[in-house]
Design a protein around this motif. Structure first.
Motif: not given
Ligand code: SF4
Length: 315
Positions: A118, A120, A122, A127, A131, A138, A140, A142, A160, A162-163
């Protein structure tokens, strides 16, 4: 001074739906209505609803048993839904459907045994909610450095997501690195970064070239608003992210003859207009609207509010 007013700007379909939902919930049930997290990330909107009797909470424990609770536009994890059920809350859901889309993608990939990367920020509400759908599946990331540090057990089952409110350019850089490291990585057929985020960024990208200063209306904790400010700053322009004209000073505009104004997806038009009024008062500014793209997206209200909304409209 000339103001270039970007269009589209401000409220997106998800924010409109979430705000209408809270408004109707307050009318239907009366205050207090509890809201899990800020309904949208905007101080003006949150304070206005607080005055009307909305109570914003960060944990379900803060909500008295049996109360009315609204989930915000950013979505929640299944654990939060379960906690609300266990507390016998009357929970309504104003999650943006484009956030729900990402949740469903996470569930689909996790069920198929995939590891999900993912992309995004934190700690962002969205997110955390995404999650929570498949915490064991998942990971994360950045930025590109996070991609370099990834350790995955099966590279043939990797996807993958995305946010929804990322910078398109930043996300593309991370995706490029992911594809370099994991050439077989999969992704959903349609972008997760939402139409409103993409359109507002496109407008700033096109319009900021011809201005001296960029003003973005939005709150500091609004991800999509921050991305608009960064985009303008990366283009070398002085760029200010403000809640309203009270955050501005005359010095911000020394030697500025052209100013671009835009607004993040959670910033109301009233604060845009107040900022224009401030610039007109202090700099005798004129306004030109530049429409980069039309938007006509609308999202339905949560089901339990639809009949009541029809009654209210018929009055
Ligand atoms: Fe939905 Fe995009 Fe608006 Fe977020 S910014 S509420 S994802 S439409």
């Amino acid at each position: 001074m000339k103001i270039i007013l970007a269009a589209p700007r401000g409220f997106c379909a998800g924010v409109n739906m979430a705000i209408d939902s809270l408004d109707l919930t307050l009318q239907k049930f009366g205050p207090p209505v509890y809201v899990y997290h800020e309904i949208v990330h905007n101080q003006y909107v949150v304070n206005t609803f607080r005055d009307k009797g909305a109570v914003f909470v960060n944990t379900i424990d803060e909500v008295p048993e049996g109360s009315v609770l609204l989930f915000s536009a950013h979505g929640v994890s299944p654990q939060v839904r379960e906690a609300a059920r266990a507390r016998n809350l009357n929970a309504l859901d104003a999650t943006c459907p484009l956030v729900t889309k990402v949740h469903l993608e996470a569930i689909k990939y996790a069920k198929a045994g995939y590891t999900i990367i993912l992309i995004g920020h934190d700690g962002h509400d969205e997110v955390i909610g995404t999650m929570g759908e498949a915490p064991e599946a998942i990971l994360l990331v950045e930025d590109e450095e996070d991609v370099d540090k990834l350790e995955v057990k099966d590279e043939s089952k990797l996807a993958y997501l995305t946010q929804t409110t990322l910078s398109v350019d930043d996300a593309n850089r991370v995706i490029r690195r992911l594809r370099e490291r994991f050439p077989h990585i999969e992704s959903p057929p349609k972008d997760d970064i939402c139409y409103a985020t993409q359109n507002r960024q496109e407008a700033v990208r096109i319009l900021s070239d011809d201005v001296d200063v960029v003003v973005v209306l939005g709150s500091q904790n609004s991800s999509n608003s921050q991305r608009l400010r960064e985009l303008a700053a990366d283009d070398g322009k002085p760029a200010y992210l403000i809640d309203g004209p009270a955050d501005l000073s005359i010095e911000n505009f020394s030697n500025a003859s052209t100013v671009l104004i835009t607004a993040g997806a959670s910033a109301p038009e009233s604060v845009v207009q107040a900022t224009i009024d401030w610039l007109v008062e202090h700099f005798d500014a004129t306004v030109e609207v530049k429409q980069i793209r039309e938007e006509s997206v609308q999202f339905p209200l949560p089901k339990p509010l639809r009949a009541f909304a029809a009654e209210v409209r018929a009055k």
